[in-house]
Write a protein that holds these residues in place. Structure first.
Motif, PDB file in Angstrom:
ATOM      1  N   SER A  93       0.837  -1.235  -0.001  1.00  0.00           N
ATOM      2  CA  SER A  93      -0.049  -0.068  -0.002  1.00  0.00           C
ATOM      3  C   SER A  93       0.727   1.328   0.022  1.00  0.00           C
ATOM      4  N   ASP A  94       0.139   2.301  -0.168  1.00  0.00           N
ATOM      5  CA  ASP A  94       1.022   3.804  -0.021  1.00  0.00           C
ATOM      6  C   ASP A  94       1.662   3.911   1.232  1.00  0.00           C
ATOM      7  N   ARG A  95       0.811   3.419   2.304  1.00  0.00           N
ATOM      8  CA  ARG A  95       1.452   3.588   3.476  1.00  0.00           C
ATOM      9  C   ARG A  95       2.795   2.737   3.929  1.00  0.00           C
ATOM     10  N   VAL A  96       2.691   1.468   3.420  1.00  0.00           N
ATOM     11  CA  VAL A  96       3.817   0.648   3.493  1.00  0.00           C
ATOM     12  C   VAL A  96       4.663   1.169   2.502  1.00  0.00           C
ATOM     13  N   GLU A  97       4.506   1.488   1.466  1.00  0.00           N
ATOM     14  CA  GLU A  97       5.669   2.038   0.559  1.00  0.00           C
ATOM     15  C   GLU A  97       6.769   3.205   1.166  1.00  0.00           C
ATOM     16  N   GLN A  98       5.592   4.152   1.962  1.00  0.00           N
ATOM     17  CA  GLN A  98       6.405   5.223   2.552  1.00  0.00           C
ATOM     18  C   GLN A  98       7.119   4.669   3.706  1.00  0.00           C
ATOM     19  N   ARG A  99       6.811   3.682   4.465  1.00  0.00           N
ATOM     20  CA  ARG A  99       7.658   3.054   5.579  1.00  0.00           C
ATOM     21  C   ARG A  99       9.083   2.454   5.230  1.00  0.00           C
ATOM     22  N   LEU A 100       8.552   1.749   3.883  1.00  0.00           N
ATOM     23  CA  LEU A 100       9.780   1.022   3.211  1.00  0.00           C
ATOM     24  C   LEU A 100      10.952   2.043   2.822  1.00  0.00           C
ATOM     25  N   VAL A 101      10.590   3.270   2.220  1.00  0.00           N
ATOM     26  CA  VAL A 101      11.375   4.517   1.820  1.00  0.00           C
ATOM     27  C   VAL A 101      12.147   4.823   3.139  1.00  0.00           C
ATOM     28  N   ALA A 102      11.482   5.156   4.109  1.00  0.00           N
ATOM     29  CA  ALA A 102      12.191   5.620   5.556  1.00  0.00           C
ATOM     30  C   ALA A 102      13.094   4.571   6.058  1.00  0.00           C
ATOM     31  N   VAL A 103      12.739   3.360   6.389  1.00  0.00           N
ATOM     32  CA  VAL A 103      13.393   2.218   7.087  1.00  0.00           C
ATOM     33  C   VAL A 103      14.540   1.986   6.217  1.00  0.00           C
ATOM     34  N   LEU A 104      14.300   1.911   4.955  1.00  0.00           N
ATOM     35  CA  LEU A 104      15.659   1.671   4.002  1.00  0.00           C
ATOM     36  C   LEU A 104      16.556   2.889   3.701  1.00  0.00           C
ATOM     37  N   GLY A 105      16.135   3.964   3.918  1.00  0.00           N
ATOM     38  CA  GLY A 105      17.082   5.110   3.756  1.00  0.00           C
ATOM     39  C   GLY A 105      16.689   5.818   2.436  1.00  0.00           C
ATOM     40  N   ASN A 106      15.794   5.582   1.885  1.00  0.00           N
ATOM     41  CA  ASN A 106      15.492   6.158   0.401  1.00  0.00           C
ATOM     42  C   ASN A 106      16.380   5.616  -0.790  1.00  0.00           C
ATOM     43  N   PRO A 107      16.470   3.976  -0.738  1.00  0.00           N
ATOM     44  CA  PRO A 107      17.489   3.734  -1.733  1.00  0.00           C
ATOM     45  C   PRO A 107      17.121   4.251  -3.153  1.00  0.00           C
ATOM     46  N   GLN A 108      18.157   4.177  -4.024  1.00  0.00           N
ATOM     47  CA  GLN A 108      17.942   4.736  -5.409  1.00  0.00           C
ATOM     48  C   GLN A 108      17.993   3.445  -6.338  1.00  0.00           C
ATOM     49  N   VAL A 109      18.561   2.497  -5.998  1.00  0.00           N
ATOM     50  CA  VAL A 109      18.546   1.194  -6.945  1.00  0.00           C
ATOM     51  C   VAL A 109      18.298  -0.021  -6.090  1.00  0.00           C
ATOM     52  N   CYS A 110      17.904  -1.068  -6.893  1.00  0.00           N
ATOM     53  CA  CYS A 110      17.728  -2.292  -6.204  1.00  0.00           C
ATOM     54  C   CYS A 110      19.001  -3.037  -6.433  1.00  0.00           C
ATOM     55  N   PRO A 111      18.797  -4.249  -5.529  1.00  0.00           N
ATOM     56  CA  PRO A 111      20.157  -4.934  -5.623  1.00  0.00           C
ATOM     57  C   PRO A 111      20.856  -5.557  -6.923  1.00  0.00           C
ATOM     58  N   HIS A 112      20.095  -5.188  -7.961  1.00  0.00           N
ATOM     59  CA  HIS A 112      20.767  -5.647  -9.231  1.00  0.00           C
ATOM     60  C   HIS A 112      21.141  -4.606 -10.100  1.00  0.00           C
ATOM     61  N   GLY A 113      20.873  -3.069  -9.491  1.00  0.00           N
ATOM     62  CA  GLY A 113      21.504  -1.993 -10.009  1.00  0.00           C
ATOM     63  C   GLY A 113      20.553  -1.185 -10.868  1.00  0.00           C
ATOM     64  N   HIS A 114      19.309  -1.587 -10.913  1.00  0.00           N
ATOM     65  CA  HIS A 114      18.304  -1.058 -11.618  1.00  0.00           C
ATOM     66  C   HIS A 114      17.640   0.078 -10.680  1.00  0.00           C
ATOM     67  N   ALA A 115      17.620   1.567 -11.424  1.00  0.00           N
ATOM     68  CA  ALA A 115      17.073   2.534 -10.581  1.00  0.00           C
ATOM     69  C   ALA A 115      15.586   2.440 -10.003  1.00  0.00           C
ATOM     70  N   ILE A 116      15.242   2.853  -8.907  1.00  0.00           N
ATOM     71  CA  ILE A 116      14.041   2.879  -8.335  1.00  0.00           C
ATOM     72  C   ILE A 116      13.415   4.314  -8.855  1.00  0.00           C
ATOM     73  N   PRO A 117      12.362   4.223  -9.799  1.00  0.00           N
ATOM     74  CA  PRO A 117      12.067   5.474 -10.414  1.00  0.00           C
ATOM     75  C   PRO A 117      11.522   6.318  -9.284  1.00  0.00           C
ATOM     76  N   PRO A 118      11.508   7.841  -9.587  1.00  0.00           N
ATOM     77  CA  PRO A 118      10.898   8.598  -8.615  1.00  0.00           C
ATOM     78  C   PRO A 118       9.558   8.806  -8.635  1.00  0.00           C
ATOM     79  N   LEU A 119       8.740   8.979  -7.506  1.00  0.00           N
ATOM     80  CA  LEU A 119       7.264   9.346  -7.969  1.00  0.00           C
ATOM     81  C   LEU A 119       6.887  10.429  -8.807  1.00  0.00           C
ATOM     82  N   ASP A 120       7.924  11.269  -8.894  1.00  0.00           N
ATOM     83  CA  ASP A 120       7.336  12.544  -9.682  1.00  0.00           C
ATOM     84  C   ASP A 120       7.548  12.322 -11.252  1.00  0.00           C
ATOM     85  N   LEU A 121       7.892  10.838 -11.496  1.00  0.00           N
ATOM     86  CA  LEU A 121       7.994  10.422 -12.880  1.00  0.00           C
ATOM     87  C   LEU A 121       9.115  10.855 -13.654  1.00  0.00           C
TER      88      LEU A 121
END
Length: 229
Positions: free
Chosen positions: A112-140
């Motif tokens: 959910s949106d709430r869980v996504e926000q908590r994941l971002v906070a807990v994980l320190g706003n990661p920019q890439v996944c373990p395979h190196g692919h970018a996590i796309p920003p919410l602003d598109l």
């Protein structure tokens, strides 16, 4: 997730695949989508028409589908959640990088949106996944990505691994074993003729990769970085 139907999940998977193939693959085509989603090409054509009629795509037969703003918003949401889940599974739960993609695909539709926000906070706003692919920003906005492939790097050049194919567990296990993880700096030793292997020097030693595999590894050029033998 209550109300999240199989068709809704199928829609998300198609839009996610189109986003990935457009930016990280060889382009969006019916055959590429069929291979990526493990479905028949005829099924792809029918689904693309449905997604276009629902406003997610601009699409005409024998042309590449293009995400509309509506489609892009949904694709980004799903990919963000998939890759945040991968980071959580890898960094917090300790799952090997060759197992997290499949598990994250099961989770992405239920976050959910709430869980996504908590994941971002807990994980320190990661920019890439373990395979190196970018996590796309919410602003598109378009995240930075490597346009060069290891298969195209010239012998004698030094490159940094940016991202690697994420779907095949055996491939990821091999890349891990030879030391080809995102962030690793390698020297291109040789490119074999007529589609021959690409040989690289990694911190783990020398490794030969098929041309097909080398095309699945995105890299960036390093101006002056020495490798230890």
């Amino acid at each position: 997730m209550a109300g999240h139907t199989h068709f809704a999940e199928s829609t998300e998977e198609y839009l996610e695949a189109i986003y990935r193939l457009e930016r990280e693959g060889g382009g969006v085509s019916t055959s590429a989508l069929a291979a990526d989603l493990h479905v028949q090409p005829a099924s792809v054509s029918g689904m693309l028409k449905k997604l276009a009629s629902d406003g997610y795509l601009e699409y005409e037969v024998r042309s590449q589908p293009k995400l509309t703003r509506k489609g892009l918003e949904l694709a980004v949401r799903v990919i963000r959640r998939n890759r945040l889940a991968e980071v959580f599974l890898h960094d917090m739960l300790g799952l090997p990088w060759d197992q997290v993609h499949e598990e994250a695909c099961r989770l992405e539709h239920a976050i959910s949106d709430r869980v996504e926000q908590r994941l971002v906070a807990v994980l320190g706003n990661p920019q890439v996944c373990p395979h190196g692919h970018a996590i796309p920003p919410l602003d598109l906005s378009e995240p930075p990505r490597c346009s060069l492939r290891l298969a195209d790097a010239l012998p004698g050049s030094t490159v940094r691994i940016g991202s690697v194919v994420e779907h095949e567990a055996a491939t990821l296990q091999y890349l891990d074993r030879v030391g080809l993880r995102p962030g690793t700096v390698v020297e291109v030793v040789e490119r074999g003729p007529v589609g021959g292997p690409v040989t690289v020097q990694t911190p783990n030693g020398r490794a030969a990769l098929s041309l097909e595999l080398a095309r699945m590894i995105a890299v960036s050029a390093e101006a002056s970085t020495a490798l230890s033998a």
